[in-house]
Design a protein around this motif. Sequence first.
Motif, short mmCIF file in Angstrom:
data_model
loop_
_atom_site.label_atom_id
_atom_site.label_comp_id
_atom_site.label_asym_id
_atom_site.label_seq_id
_atom_site.Cartn_x
_atom_site.Cartn_y
_atom_site.Cartn_z
N ARG A 160 -40.89 15.33 -14.96
CA ARG A 160 -39.67 15.23 -15.97
C ARG A 160 -38.27 15.08 -15.13
NH1 ARG A 160 -38.99 19.76 -19.01
NH2 ARG A 160 -37.77 18.77 -19.96
N ILE A 161 -37.62 14.17 -15.42
CA ILE A 161 -36.08 14.03 -14.82
C ILE A 161 -35.36 14.98 -15.71
CG2 ILE A 161 -34.25 12.58 -14.24
CD1 ILE A 161 -36.36 12.12 -12.48
N VAL A 162 -34.60 15.81 -15.04
CA VAL A 162 -33.64 16.82 -15.96
C VAL A 162 -32.28 16.57 -14.97
CG1 VAL A 162 -33.00 19.00 -16.39
CG2 VAL A 162 -35.49 18.32 -16.67
N THR A 163 -31.33 16.02 -15.65
CA THR A 163 -30.04 15.85 -15.02
C THR A 163 -28.95 16.96 -15.10
OG1 THR A 163 -29.24 14.62 -17.02
CG2 THR A 163 -30.47 13.37 -15.41
N TYR A 164 -28.09 16.84 -14.07
CA TYR A 164 -27.01 17.86 -14.24
C TYR A 164 -25.80 17.06 -13.86
CZ TYR A 164 -27.57 17.56 -9.29
OH TYR A 164 -27.87 17.25 -7.85
N ASN A 165 -24.47 17.46 -14.07
CA ASN A 165 -23.35 16.74 -13.86
C ASN A 165 -23.17 16.29 -12.32
OD1 ASN A 165 -22.65 16.45 -16.70
ND2 ASN A 165 -21.46 18.21 -16.51
N LEU A 166 -22.92 15.12 -12.06
CA LEU A 166 -22.49 14.90 -10.75
C LEU A 166 -21.16 15.10 -10.39
CD1 LEU A 166 -23.24 13.51 -7.86
CD2 LEU A 166 -22.59 11.30 -8.85
N PHE A 167 -20.13 14.65 -11.24
CA PHE A 167 -18.76 14.87 -11.01
C PHE A 167 -18.13 15.92 -12.17
CE2 PHE A 167 -19.35 10.23 -9.67
CZ PHE A 167 -19.25 10.75 -8.25
N ARG A 168 -17.15 16.72 -11.64
CA ARG A 168 -16.34 17.50 -12.31
C ARG A 168 -14.77 16.84 -11.89
NH1 ARG A 168 -15.88 23.79 -12.70
NH2 ARG A 168 -17.79 23.30 -14.03
N GLY A 169 -14.24 16.13 -12.78
CA GLY A 169 -12.79 15.63 -12.25
C GLY A 169 -13.02 14.77 -11.16
N ASN A 170 -12.66 14.69 -9.89
CA ASN A 170 -12.74 13.82 -9.01
C ASN A 170 -13.50 14.25 -7.87
OD1 ASN A 170 -10.71 11.73 -9.95
ND2 ASN A 170 -8.96 13.06 -9.47
N GLY A 171 -14.40 15.39 -8.04
CA GLY A 171 -15.12 15.63 -7.07
C GLY A 171 -16.68 16.28 -7.69
N LEU A 172 -17.39 16.61 -6.74
CA LEU A 172 -18.78 17.19 -7.23
C LEU A 172 -18.70 18.38 -8.27
CD1 LEU A 172 -21.01 16.88 -3.88
CD2 LEU A 172 -20.81 15.26 -5.83
N ASP A 173 -19.60 18.13 -9.07
CA ASP A 173 -19.54 19.62 -9.88
C ASP A 173 -20.92 20.42 -9.30
OD1 ASP A 173 -19.93 21.18 -11.98
OD2 ASP A 173 -19.68 19.92 -13.63
N VAL A 174 -20.50 21.20 -8.43
CA VAL A 174 -21.77 21.96 -7.63
C VAL A 174 -22.04 23.26 -8.77
CG1 VAL A 174 -22.03 23.64 -5.95
CG2 VAL A 174 -20.65 21.58 -5.33
N GLU A 175 -21.07 23.62 -9.82
CA GLU A 175 -21.53 24.41 -10.66
C GLU A 175 -22.60 24.11 -11.37
OE1 GLU A 175 -19.73 27.38 -14.04
OE2 GLU A 175 -18.29 26.38 -12.60
N SER A 176 -22.70 22.91 -11.88
CA SER A 176 -23.76 22.25 -12.86
C SER A 176 -25.00 22.12 -12.09
CB SER A 176 -23.21 20.82 -13.37
OG SER A 176 -24.26 20.11 -14.16
N MET A 177 -24.90 21.86 -10.85
CA MET A 177 -26.23 21.77 -10.09
C MET A 177 -26.69 23.13 -9.93
SD MET A 177 -26.81 21.04 -6.06
CE MET A 177 -26.63 22.94 -5.80
N TYR A 178 -26.05 24.14 -9.47
CA TYR A 178 -26.42 25.55 -9.46
C TYR A 178 -26.83 26.10 -10.78
CZ TYR A 178 -26.37 30.67 -9.05
OH TYR A 178 -26.76 31.85 -8.80
N GLU A 179 -26.29 25.50 -12.03
CA GLU A 179 -26.89 26.28 -13.56
C GLU A 179 -28.25 25.58 -13.56
OE1 GLU A 179 -23.63 24.99 -15.86
OE2 GLU A 179 -22.51 26.71 -15.59
N SER A 180 -28.64 24.39 -13.16
CA SER A 180 -29.88 23.63 -13.29
C SER A 180 -30.96 24.36 -12.40
CB SER A 180 -29.59 22.06 -13.03
OG SER A 180 -29.58 21.85 -11.30
N LEU A 181 -30.54 24.86 -11.14
CA LEU A 181 -31.39 25.75 -10.55
C LEU A 181 -31.75 27.14 -11.11
CD1 LEU A 181 -30.03 25.05 -6.78
CD2 LEU A 181 -32.14 24.06 -7.86
N MET A 182 -30.83 27.57 -11.93
CA MET A 182 -30.71 28.94 -12.42
C MET A 182 -31.53 29.07 -13.74
SD MET A 182 -30.16 30.59 -9.68
CE MET A 182 -30.49 32.31 -10.50
N THR A 183 -32.23 28.00 -14.00
CA THR A 183 -32.87 27.94 -15.52
C THR A 183 -34.35 28.54 -15.33
OG1 THR A 183 -33.67 25.74 -15.11
CG2 THR A 183 -31.64 25.59 -16.35
#
Length: 429
Positions: A160-183
Amino acid sequence: MNPQAQELNNIIQSKNPVVLELLSQKGKNIFFPKKGILGQGAEAKGTRINATIGAAIEDDGTPMRLNSIDEKINLDPIFSFPYAPSFGRPDIRKRWQEMQVEKNPDLKGKTFSLPVVTNALTHGISMAGYLFADPGQEILVPNLFWGNYNLALINGYDARIVTYNLFRGNGLDVESMYESLMTAGEKKVLLLNFPNNPSGYSPTFDEMKALVSAIKQAAEKGKKIVVICDDAYFGLVFEKGIDGQSPFAYLADIHENVLAVKVDGPTKEDYVWGFRVGFITFAVKGGDASLYEALENKAAGAVRGNISNASNLSQSLLLKAFDSPTYKQEKQAKFEIMQQRYEAVKEVLKDTRYQEFFTTLPYNSGYFMCVKLREGLDGEAVRHLLIEKYSIGVINLNNMLRVAFAAVAASDMKALFDGMYNACKELSK
């Protein structure tokens, strides 16, 4: 389970139990056969009369071949016509490992596997799916990702492909990636692709540090993580302040709970799209030669069971190129052309009138950049009008247009974006 697979699993279990847990059921079951036909053939190597080989041999002992093909290849036939090993040729595996360290200085002094040769990067992603994705396994990817992941991982392994936000503003959304890891769930499979397809974005040095730190933090909290680094566009970074190394360089020894998997190859790095040679490499903190050998055997077993082996001719031609005294000079010349095309995009987009109909997503590297269409515009209608009236081709991704500037001469860049502007203007009437 075959005893040879169990033997590999026992080695992995003794060296790092987490790595064994991260393997899919297919990954646990796979092995490279050292017995049977392959084993008997290996034992017969060097015999005067060798009737074990599954390939035809001329009376003089050279590979049987057609002259109409042989005369077009300026190589000893032994480097063209016979099968290559399922692991890949030993010489190119060693050379590519050395080149990985040259291109990723943070790998120096770290222990990681010898690369196993795949049939380019798509096959490498598929082999990573084979080894780590059971049916239903979530594969965490950014919301801007290469569509072929769907075929390779969803259709190929029922993941299953589960997506997180790549961008926040003009840069990477690292927090979104981290939240996906912590599910919920201990096992996580994270797929990183930089420079990103389709956006053409690579992390800044600070973003890379934050990304790696987030993965480490998740591991310290008990998550067991496979990080697949899709490095298809590696090396094509066009701005200062951007981290040109693969995340693999930092993840190789970050935590015992993080298995880093590098999928890379010369396809885009060396402009050999049709050669179909790639590599898959493994690293984990505390990994040693026996652990990596076991993983290499599993990867080679998956390759053998899937395509048998990659092209011997392609591997040989690449090695010849790597040995050439002009290799680096030739590669730099092509990079400069790519840099010019990137700079041409930036120069053209200084014209603020384009913002009436589309805005750019962050980009700094790779082959692509994307524009987001103004609300109310239909991306498919724009795409079709561009083809029919302006003889311009772009890719529509949910009302976002992907522009492969790598395929466009710098002198044509203004015509490209003017065409996009005019098509949008016409459809806005």
